[in-house]
Design a protein around this motif. Structure first.
Motif, PDB file in Angstrom:
ATOM      1  N   VAL A 201     -16.424 -46.487  24.890  1.00 18.67           N
ATOM      2  CA  VAL A 201     -15.515 -45.883  25.874  1.00 18.67           C
ATOM      3  C   VAL A 201     -14.099 -46.421  25.679  1.00 18.67           C
ATOM      4  O   VAL A 201     -13.121 -45.659  25.723  1.00 18.67           O
ATOM      5  CB  VAL A 201     -16.015 -46.143  27.312  1.00 18.67           C
ATOM      6  N   ILE A 202     -13.963 -47.720  25.437  1.00 19.41           N
ATOM      7  CA  ILE A 202     -12.642 -48.317  25.211  1.00 19.41           C
ATOM      8  C   ILE A 202     -11.981 -47.694  23.982  1.00 19.41           C
ATOM      9  O   ILE A 202     -10.779 -47.410  23.980  1.00 19.41           O
ATOM     10  CB  ILE A 202     -12.754 -49.839  25.064  1.00 19.41           C
ATOM     11  N   ALA A 203     -12.766 -47.465  22.925  1.00 19.40           N
ATOM     12  CA  ALA A 203     -12.223 -46.833  21.718  1.00 19.40           C
ATOM     13  C   ALA A 203     -11.678 -45.448  22.025  1.00 19.40           C
ATOM     14  O   ALA A 203     -10.602 -45.060  21.543  1.00 19.40           O
ATOM     15  CB  ALA A 203     -13.301 -46.755  20.636  1.00 19.40           C
ATOM     16  N   VAL A 204     -12.409 -44.688  22.847  1.00 17.28           N
ATOM     17  CA  VAL A 204     -11.961 -43.332  23.196  1.00 17.28           C
ATOM     18  C   VAL A 204     -10.743 -43.391  24.116  1.00 17.28           C
ATOM     19  O   VAL A 204      -9.824 -42.577  23.988  1.00 17.28           O
ATOM     20  CB  VAL A 204     -13.110 -42.538  23.841  1.00 17.28           C
ATOM     21  N   VAL A 205     -10.729 -44.325  25.046  1.00 17.35           N
ATOM     22  CA  VAL A 205      -9.559 -44.470  25.921  1.00 17.35           C
ATOM     23  C   VAL A 205      -8.314 -44.763  25.076  1.00 17.35           C
ATOM     24  O   VAL A 205      -7.264 -44.138  25.255  1.00 17.35           O
ATOM     25  CB  VAL A 205      -9.790 -45.588  26.959  1.00 17.35           C
ATOM     26  N   ALA A 206      -8.447 -45.694  24.123  1.00 18.12           N
ATOM     27  CA  ALA A 206      -7.313 -46.023  23.256  1.00 18.12           C
ATOM     28  C   ALA A 206      -6.889 -44.817  22.429  1.00 18.12           C
ATOM     29  O   ALA A 206      -5.697 -44.569  22.224  1.00 18.12           O
ATOM     30  CB  ALA A 206      -7.682 -47.185  22.336  1.00 18.12           C
ATOM     31  N   GLY A 207      -7.876 -44.040  21.975  1.00 15.67           N
ATOM     32  CA  GLY A 207      -7.573 -42.890  21.139  1.00 15.67           C
ATOM     33  C   GLY A 207      -7.056 -41.693  21.897  1.00 15.67           C
ATOM     34  O   GLY A 207      -6.411 -40.811  21.313  1.00 15.67           O
ATOM     35  N   THR A 208      -7.329 -41.619  23.216  1.00 12.66           N
ATOM     36  CA  THR A 208      -6.925 -40.462  24.014  1.00 12.66           C
ATOM     37  C   THR A 208      -5.631 -40.704  24.778  1.00 12.66           C
ATOM     38  O   THR A 208      -4.816 -39.789  24.935  1.00 12.66           O
ATOM     39  CB  THR A 208      -8.048 -40.076  25.000  1.00 12.66           C
ATOM     40  N   VAL A 209      -5.422 -41.911  25.258  1.00 14.06           N
ATOM     41  CA  VAL A 209      -4.197 -42.216  25.993  1.00 14.06           C
ATOM     42  C   VAL A 209      -2.968 -42.015  25.099  1.00 14.06           C
ATOM     43  O   VAL A 209      -1.931 -41.530  25.560  1.00 14.06           O
ATOM     44  CB  VAL A 209      -4.231 -43.658  26.552  1.00 14.06           C
ATOM     45  N   GLY A 210      -3.116 -42.344  23.802  1.00 20.37           N
ATOM     46  CA  GLY A 210      -2.005 -42.163  22.877  1.00 20.37           C
ATOM     47  C   GLY A 210      -1.512 -40.725  22.827  1.00 20.37           C
ATOM     48  O   GLY A 210      -0.333 -40.450  23.080  1.00 20.37           O
ATOM     49  N   PRO A 211      -2.387 -39.759  22.497  1.00 17.79           N
ATOM     50  CA  PRO A 211      -1.945 -38.360  22.499  1.00 17.79           C
ATOM     51  C   PRO A 211      -1.418 -37.879  23.844  1.00 17.79           C
ATOM     52  O   PRO A 211      -0.469 -37.097  23.895  1.00 17.79           O
ATOM     53  CB  PRO A 211      -3.227 -37.600  22.108  1.00 17.79           C
ATOM     54  N   ILE A 212      -2.020 -38.358  24.947  1.00 21.29           N
ATOM     55  CA  ILE A 212      -1.534 -37.960  26.270  1.00 21.29           C
ATOM     56  C   ILE A 212      -0.093 -38.444  26.462  1.00 21.29           C
ATOM     57  O   ILE A 212       0.785 -37.697  26.900  1.00 21.29           O
ATOM     58  CB  ILE A 212      -2.444 -38.526  27.373  1.00 21.29           C
TER      59      ILE A 212
END
Length: 513
Positions: A201-212
């Motif tokens: 989940v942390i990996a996805v948060v890091a990967g998704t917050v960037g594009p947002i």
């Protein structure tokens, strides 16, 4: 007092604490000492890329070829979920698969990355930069980063393991279930499984917050250039709030309503933009460039995929091949959860064909339309993006290319809208997937989906307040998170084919009973 099932429906408390703890700690450290935080993450980023970059490359290569072998063997005819009728129509299913990942950065990089590799010769080639001979290699290198290897790791072997374990064995739809074929029931219970889920989940948060966050800066810059709006944090925050409202509403309505609607909207808008470029843009140049670029991609496939820092500069590997491959690895468990959830009734072959073949080909076409057009205008002297791209200013590249396309400002506004909806699709899909991980089943509490969407938007807002550079620091963290996630998906190299075989044998026994 809530029952145990109700508590599970609200999410795994350990996953919640660890993930929110990461978000709070990252923001707090950034507020306390931005330079120290950036330096520490940069150091970890460089170390991971240097010592594990080759491992990431090998993992993606093996996943792609083993997935193809599995999908096109006789075991590929086995159906997911024990039903012969797909739950979601083919067009909607493909739209959801395409839009969820491509939004994570493909739209952001599609215009600028091919031009960058045209201007700065990739390590696998020796062509002179910014010449006609550099066009095909520039496209081919972009295809390598966003093509077959990237897509295959996201929804092939891992999705097979999760599908069988969940739909047939009744195990939770969580990343820890990827290790169930190896460790059995004990990995599903207790804190170890929760820590595994939290890492993913942390990996996805890091990967998704960037594009947002980058979307907010890109649209803010675009509105300033196109319509004279005042670019700054206030406008960025307004855009971020509107984006969050869109994808949180979509996640609230679920798979069959909001997420499908946004995905279809993405596809129709992308098709309209593509049609304008094909009809009124440099069509012959794009057709020839695509043919040559795809030829270079296939001909130099292994050379590009296995380039390491022995022959390429460390900075190049860190910021290109290893960065992107690590990003996709970090997304894999939750993307596999999502693909397994929407692929019920599909055969293994259909799923692997869609994810590992169809989606990459569509992606290369999209990169050619935007990036190839950018190369054409750069070569013609319509603009010069050399300095902007050497400074990795891809927002400038996207808007510059968009304004040079047929329609000018109208096309630029359309591409900004497309980028916004694409990122919203990633936000709603990943909010839904994170909620599924916490709940362990297909229909997590709607407000938990909203909560995760809001948490990522809030983190993006705080980091933007500190400066867009801090979003970039978070993106470096993606490479670090890919290390534990890569170990979680590593067993699927052998458990994926074994699971497909078990699914096929189960179907054969059922058919003869």
């Amino acid at each position: 007092m809530a029952t145990e099932s109700e508590q599970r429906r609200l999410g795994d408390p350990i996953v919640l604490v660890l993930t929110m703890g990461f978000i709070i700690a990252f923001v707090a450290l950034s507020l306390w000492d931005i330079e120290y935080t950036a330096a520490a993450i940069s150091s970890g980023f460089g170390w991971t890329a240097k010592y594990f970059g080759s491992f990431f490359q090998a993992l993606l290569l093996l996943t792609f070829f083993i997935a193809l072998f599995t999908g096109f063997s006789r075991y590929g005819t086995a159906r997911i979920g024990g039903t012969s009728k797909p739950e979601i129509s083919t067009f909607r299913w493909l739209s959801m698969i395409l839009c969820t990942l491509l939004a994570g950065g493909g739209v952001f990089f599609a215009a600028g990355e091919p031009i960058y590799h045209y201007l700065v010769t990739p390590p696998a080639y020796d062509t002179e930069a910014a010449t006609p001979a550099a066009i095909a290699p520039g496209l081919a290198q972009s295809f390598m980063h966003w093509g077959f290897l990237a897509w295959a790791v996201l929804g092939s072997l891992s999705a097979i393991v999760l599908s069988y374990s969940h739909y047939v064995k009744g195990k939770p739809l969580q990343p820890r279930t990827l290790l169930y074929p190896v460790f059995g029931e004990r990995i599903l219970k207790g804190w170890v499984g929760s820590v595994i889920d939290a890492c993913c989940v942390i990996a996805v948060v890091a990967g998704t917050v960037g594009p947002i966050g980058f979307l907010a800066t890109q649209v803010s810059f675009g509105l300033s250039e196109l319509f004279g709006a005042k670019d700054g944090f206030a406008l960025q925050l307004t855009i971020l709030a509107m984006l969050a409202a869109i994808y949180m509403t979509s996640a609230l309505t679920g798979i069959h309503k909001g997420i499908q609607f946004l995905s279809r909207m993405n596809v129709f808008l992308a098709l309209a933009i593509a049609a304008v470029i094909i009809l009124f843009g440099p069509t012959l140049f794009l057709a020839n460039s695509y043919l040559q670029g795809m030829g270079n991609y296939l001909g130099s496939f292994f050379e590009m995929a296995t380039t390491t820092n022995v022959t390429a500069p460390d900075w190049w590997m860190q910021w290109w091949t290893v960065f992107f491959f690590a990003w996709f690895i970090g997304y894999t468990p939750l993307m596999a959860v999502f693909v397994a959830r929407i692929s019920k009734g599909r055969t293994i072959r259909q799923m692997i064909t869609a994810v590992a073949i169809v989606a990459p080909v569509v992606t290369t076409l999209w990169f050619t339309l935007l990036g190839g057009s950018g190369i054409y205008f750069q070569a013609e002297g319509s603009f010069d993006l050399t300095e902007a791209l050497k400074n990795f200013e891809f927002d400038i590249a996207t808007l510059t290319v968009a304004q040079a396309l047929p329609g000018g400002k109208i096309m630029a506004a359309a591409i900004l809208l497309l980028t916004t909806v694409f990122v919203a699709t990633t936000g709603d899909s990943m909010s839904y997937s994170i909620a599924m991980v916490g709940a362990g089943h297909d229909e997590p509490n709607p407000w938990v989906r909203v909560f995760w969407g809001g948490a990522m938007a809030t983190m993006a807002g705080v980091l933007l307040y500190m400066g867009s550079g801090q979003i970039g620091v978070l993106q470096q963290f993606i490479v670090i998170t890919a290390l534990p996630v890569s170990l979680i998906i590593l067993p699927t190299l052998w458990t994926g084919p074994q699971t497909a075989k078990a699914m096929w044998h189960d179907e054969q026994r059922t058919a003869t009973d």
